[in-house]
Structures are given as C-alpha cells and as structure tokens.
Design a protein around this motif. Structure first.
Motif, PDB file in Angstrom:
ATOM      1  N   ILE A  83       0.828  -1.210   0.000  1.00 36.98           N
ATOM      2  CA  ILE A  83       0.000   0.000   0.000  1.00 36.98           C
ATOM      3  C   ILE A  83       0.861   1.258   0.000  1.00 36.98           C
ATOM      4  O   ILE A  83       0.526   2.257  -0.644  1.00 36.98           O
ATOM      5  N   ALA A  84       1.981   1.230   0.713  1.00 37.34           N
ATOM      6  CA  ALA A  84       2.857   2.406   0.757  1.00 37.34           C
ATOM      7  C   ALA A  84       3.400   2.728  -0.635  1.00 37.34           C
ATOM      8  O   ALA A  84       3.415   3.895  -1.057  1.00 37.34           O
ATOM      9  N   PHE A  86       2.003   1.859  -3.414  1.00 36.88           N
ATOM     10  CA  PHE A  86       0.845   2.304  -4.196  1.00 36.88           C
ATOM     11  C   PHE A  86       0.587   3.795  -4.003  1.00 36.88           C
ATOM     12  O   PHE A  86       0.382   4.534  -4.973  1.00 36.88           O
ATOM     13  N   VAL A  87       0.596   4.249  -2.756  1.00 34.22           N
ATOM     14  CA  VAL A  87       0.319   5.662  -2.467  1.00 34.22           C
ATOM     15  C   VAL A  87       1.345   6.563  -3.148  1.00 34.22           C
ATOM     16  O   VAL A  87       0.994   7.576  -3.777  1.00 34.22           O
ATOM     17  N   LEU A  88       2.616   6.203  -3.055  1.00 30.92           N
ATOM     18  CA  LEU A  88       3.672   7.029  -3.651  1.00 30.92           C
ATOM     19  C   LEU A  88       3.580   7.037  -5.177  1.00 30.92           C
ATOM     20  O   LEU A  88       3.690   8.099  -5.811  1.00 30.92           O
ATOM     21  N   VAL A  89       3.369   5.868  -5.764  1.00 34.93           N
ATOM     22  CA  VAL A  89       3.245   5.785  -7.225  1.00 34.93           C
ATOM     23  C   VAL A  89       2.003   6.542  -7.690  1.00 34.93           C
ATOM     24  O   VAL A  89       2.030   7.240  -8.717  1.00 34.93           O
ATOM     25  N   TYR A  90       0.931   6.431  -6.928  1.00 34.51           N
ATOM     26  CA  TYR A  90      -0.317   7.109  -7.294  1.00 34.51           C
ATOM     27  C   TYR A  90      -0.128   8.628  -7.301  1.00 34.51           C
ATOM     28  O   TYR A  90      -0.606   9.322  -8.204  1.00 34.51           O
ATOM     29  N   CYS A 354       6.530  10.103   5.371  1.00 38.58           N
ATOM     30  CA  CYS A 354       5.820   9.109   6.186  1.00 38.58           C
ATOM     31  C   CYS A 354       5.748   7.745   5.508  1.00 38.58           C
ATOM     32  O   CYS A 354       5.783   6.706   6.180  1.00 38.58           O
ATOM     33  N   MET A 355       5.631   7.744   4.187  1.00 36.93           N
ATOM     34  CA  MET A 355       5.402   6.490   3.471  1.00 36.93           C
ATOM     35  C   MET A 355       6.676   5.717   3.153  1.00 36.93           C
ATOM     36  O   MET A 355       6.657   4.485   3.108  1.00 36.93           O
ATOM     37  N   LEU A 356       7.766   6.411   2.916  1.00 40.18           N
ATOM     38  CA  LEU A 356       8.998   5.719   2.531  1.00 40.18           C
ATOM     39  C   LEU A 356       9.425   4.651   3.548  1.00 40.18           C
ATOM     40  O   LEU A 356       9.811   3.543   3.153  1.00 40.18           O
ATOM     41  N   PRO A 357       9.359   4.936   4.870  1.00 40.05           N
ATOM     42  CA  PRO A 357       9.748   3.884   5.828  1.00 40.05           C
ATOM     43  C   PRO A 357       8.793   2.693   5.833  1.00 40.05           C
ATOM     44  O   PRO A 357       9.139   1.630   6.366  1.00 40.05           O
ATOM     45  N   LEU A 358       7.596   2.865   5.261  1.00 36.68           N
ATOM     46  CA  LEU A 358       6.600   1.794   5.290  1.00 36.68           C
ATOM     47  C   LEU A 358       6.682   0.878   4.070  1.00 36.68           C
ATOM     48  O   LEU A 358       5.950  -0.107   3.986  1.00 36.68           O
ATOM     49  N   ILE A 359       7.559   1.218   3.127  1.00 35.22           N
ATOM     50  CA  ILE A 359       7.674   0.392   1.922  1.00 35.22           C
ATOM     51  C   ILE A 359       8.171  -1.008   2.273  1.00 35.22           C
ATOM     52  O   ILE A 359       7.655  -2.011   1.796  1.00 35.22           O
ATOM     53  N   ASN A 360       9.174  -1.045   3.110  1.00 35.89           N
ATOM     54  CA  ASN A 360       9.711  -2.344   3.542  1.00 35.89           C
ATOM     55  C   ASN A 360       9.953  -2.274   5.046  1.00 35.89           C
ATOM     56  O   ASN A 360      11.034  -1.902   5.499  1.00 35.89           O
ATOM     57  N   ILE A 361       8.941  -2.607   5.810  1.00 30.31           N
ATOM     58  CA  ILE A 361       9.001  -2.447   7.260  1.00 30.31           C
ATOM     59  C   ILE A 361       9.923  -3.490   7.880  1.00 30.31           C
ATOM     60  O   ILE A 361       9.730  -4.694   7.706  1.00 30.31           O
TER      61      ILE A 361
END
Length: 466
Positions: A83-84, A86-90, A354-361
């Motif tokens: 999902i992270a 997805f949000v960045l690409v979107y 916020c999203m970058l750290p969630l790409i690969n937790i």
C-alpha cells in the motif's frame, strides 16, 4: 481492505479522466469562431496549417487519455502488494497526469495563436471590445435556485453532530471533528460559489438581449443545482457517519466505505448538472443569429488569463469547460496560487516522508542497559525496564476498537500510535498472523509488539521477566 481500495481508486481514476475529457476536448471543435480557444476566421478554418495543429493536438490528447486509463488501472493493482508503494506511485502518476492534461492543450493553443499572429488573422474592430447587456446586468444575482438552501444543509450538519456529542464514544473525537469540519467547509464553499455564480453569470453572447438572458439564467440554474447537490450529498455522507457512530458507539470500516461511496455520488451529482447545462447552452447558442465576436485572444495567448484592465480576479476559464481560473495580472492570483502550491508541496513531502519507511518495514527490538527500544516503519518506543509494571503474552490483540491516531494500518500490519477504547493511548508494532503478542505496560507507556521471527517475542518476554 485492499479490495475496497482497489475498487474505490479505479472508480475515482475513471471519473477524473472522464471529467478531464469533458473539460478539455471541446477545444478541438470549431465552436464560437474558435479552434483550440483561438479565434480563427471561418474562411481559414479549413486551412492545412490549421487542421494540422488541430489534428495533431487531438491525436496527442486521445493517446494521452487512453494511456492514462490503462496506467491508472494498472497502478491500482499495486495495492494488493504494498500500500505504501501504491500511495507514492499514485501521487507521482496524478501529478504527471495533471501536468500532461494541462500541457497538451496549452501547447496546441500556443501554436494556434502563433499561427494566427503569423498570418495576421486579427480583426482590429473586434479586439479588446467589451459588451454590456444592461438587461442581463440588471438581473445579476437573481436566480430561481436560491443559495440560501445551503444554510439548511449547514444547520443539518451541525445538528447531526449533536447525537454523537451526547451519545457517541469520545474515542472517535478527533476523527469525527475532522469529518465534521470537512463537511462544513465543503458546504460553506458551495454556498460562496453559488452566490458568486449568481452574480457573475452575465455574459453577452448575442445582440439579442432576450437570448443573453435565457442563456445566463440557464447556466445559473444548472450550476446552482450542481452546487446544491454537492453541498447536500456531502451533508448526507457526514450525517450518515455522525448518526451511525452516535447511536451505535462504533465506527467500523464499512462506515468508511459507505461514506466514500456517497462522496463519489456527490462528485457525479456535481458534474452531471454542469454537463447538462453546457449542452443546453450550446443548443441555445446554436440558434444565435446575431452573435457577438470579441477577439480577446491576446489575454489568453499563454493558455492562462492575463488582463491588467480586467478588475476581476476570478473568471470563467476558456481553456476548460465549466471551470474558473484566475486573472494572473492581479497580485492576489499569484499569492493564492503560491500559497496553494506551497501547502500542496508540503503535504506531498510529508506523505513521502511518512510512506517511505513503510515500503519495507523492518522491525528492530533491542534491549541494552535496562533500556528497551522497539522501532518499525519510522516509529519508535523506548521503555525503561525498571518502569515496567505489567508484562503479558497474548494470542491476539485485545478487542478494544483501536483507533489509529498516527500510524499505518493494513491487512498485514498495524504500526504506530493508536488509542484503544478502554486501554487508551498505546503503540502497536503488530504484524497480522503472527503470535504471540507481548503487551508491555509501564508508568506512562503501553506497547503491543510481536515479531515475524519465531521465538523472538518469547525470548524477549523471558529477558524482561528476569
């Protein structure tokens, strides 16, 4: 969750692309003496150079739209994997799409304007003329659809907050207040634009004053209906959430989906009347036997409106059907645009941070010198072992309606800051499908943590118990 997000974003993307198709493609037809929003004499509309610019621009727009239908659908499949990401690409796709949908017609427009200047297709008698129809101006502000109806929606939105305020669980306060303020903001803006439309629709299309009056009143009616539907349906979405939460005391995921679904209907409720109004306007003007032609292309030569002699800061956008734009000869237009762009850029940067750290937790648990540190996805909790008051191994998270206040939640994990209905504020570092979960409570901290590595939580529990 992923399935609902997939469906919602696909529908949203298709609505966006359809709206842009409606807003921009009219310019490729010869209407009101214009091609690509540039006045071209009818005697030259079939010239090879003119048709080449139109055909090339239309072809580029068609390919661009088709490509983005495919890309926007393909992007939505990412939601099933990460999902992270997805949000960045979107976000990247959305900005690329916005740039393209503005640049392609503007580029063709500038080429057409340059050709017009090169060929000298300018009628001096039509330049910088201003026509005023006193009959239309006298009725500015009058409408069959009053903007005062918005007050009813605002009162209803406020009234809907009362059951929640009296009966609802304070657990949802932040979320409910946010939704309430968003609803009130949309209804307030709808009211303001409704009043603005009533006063601004006084255009002169013909030497026939009666026709001018009919066209302006028609557009007032359809735009007013659009604003009322926007405000009213938005109010319905909020009222549903407020009453449901106030009466039941809970706010399940299904309520979010219903809210989003109603908001999608709200968008359609706004778009359809605008589309109908513009079609009706076109029908009325097709019978115009004495049209008024004003060559004001000089003010639109860049694709943006720039007219120092026009006192208005907000005007109808010739480049986009049914839209409005700023007069960039006014300082206020630049200030507003600058503030909007700055806020938008700040929000985008914040989302990326916020999203970058969630790409690969990657979860990290360290225990050194009686200090326990747990971190994952950009969130960290530190606990002094000597302050721990309770340790407990659980098979699953307590059923406490955890509300995310600052964190990330998917079907795969719950990371960050949460608030339980009875447990209060806490931090979760929980991956779904893994057990046990260790509950750690200290004087001022409550943490739930598990691990994907077998035995790690059990070993941590033993160490902390010693």
């Amino acid at each position: 969750m992923e399935i609902m997000m997939f469906i919602i974003f696909i529908i949203t993307n298709l609505i966006i692309i359809l709206c842009m198709q409606f807003a921009y493609t009219h310019a490729y037809k010869y209407e009101n003496g214009m091609y690509l929003n540039v006045h071209i004499p009818s005697s030259h509309k079939e010239d090879a150079e003119v048709t080449e610019i139109v055909t090339t621009g239309k072809c580029k727009m068609k390919h661009f739209q088709i490509a983005n239908v495919i890309i926007s659908i393909a992007i939505c499949f990412i939601v099933f994997f990460n999902i992270a990401v997805f949000v960045l690409v979107y976000i990247i796709w959305m900005f690329a799409y916005i740039f393209g949908i503005i640049h392609i017609p503007n580029s063709s427009h500038r080429k057409m304007y340059a050709l017009k200047i090169q060929k000298g297709w300018i009628i001096e008698a039509q330049r910088k003329k201003v026509y005023i129809d006193t009959r239309v101006s006298a009725e500015a502000g009058a409408t069959t659809v009053s903007y005062k109806w918005h007050a009813l929606f605002l009162i209803t939105e406020l009234a809907a907050y009362i059951p929640y305020f009296m009966l609802g669980d304070t657990h949802y306060n932040i979320l409910m207040i946010s939704l309430f303020l968003c609803s009130v903001l949309i209804s307030t803006l709808s009211l303001v634009f409704h009043a603005f439309i009533n006063k601004s629709e006084r255009h002169v299309y013909s030497m026939d004053s009666k026709l001018n009056l009919i066209v302006n009143n028609t557009m007032k009616k359809y735009k007013s209906i659009a604003m009322l539907l926007l405000s009213g349906l938005n109010a319905v979405a909020w009222i549903y959430v407020a009453l449901y939460t106030g009466i039941t005391g809970i706010l399940p995921a299904s309520s979010y989906y219903v809210y989003i679904f109603i908001q999608l209907i709200t968008v359609l409720g706004f778009i359809v009347p605008i589309y109908m109004g513009l079609n009706r306007k076109k029908e009325l003007l097709s019978a115009n036997t004495s049209p008024i032609d004003v060559d004001d292309d000089e003010y639109w030569k860049t694709g943006y409106y720039y007219n120092p002699d026009d006192k208005h800061i907000l005007i109808e956008n010739r480049m986009q059907s049914g839209n409005y734009t700023f007069n960039y000869a006014k300082k206020g237009a630049w200030i507003f645009t600058g503030i909007t762009c700055t806020i938008t850029a700040g929000c985008i940067i914040l989302v990326f941070v916020c999203m970058l750290p969630l790409i690969n937790i990657q979860e990290k648990i360290t225990l050194t010198n009686n200090n326990l540190t747990i971190s994952a996805g950009g969130y960290t909790s530190e606990i002094d072992v000597n302050d721990i008051t309770e340790l407990k191994l659980l098979d699953e998270l307590p059923d406490d309606s955890f509300l995310r206040t600052n964190g990330a939640s998917t079907d795969s994990y719950d990371i960050g800051r949460y608030e339980g209905r009875t447990l209060g504020k806490c931090s979760l570092y929980v991956f779904d499908g893994y057990s046990p979960i260790l509950m750690i409570r200290s004087d001022d901290t409550l943490v739930f943590v598990n691990s994907k590595e077998d035995g790690e939580i059990e070993r941590l529990y033993v160490e902390l118990c010693q």
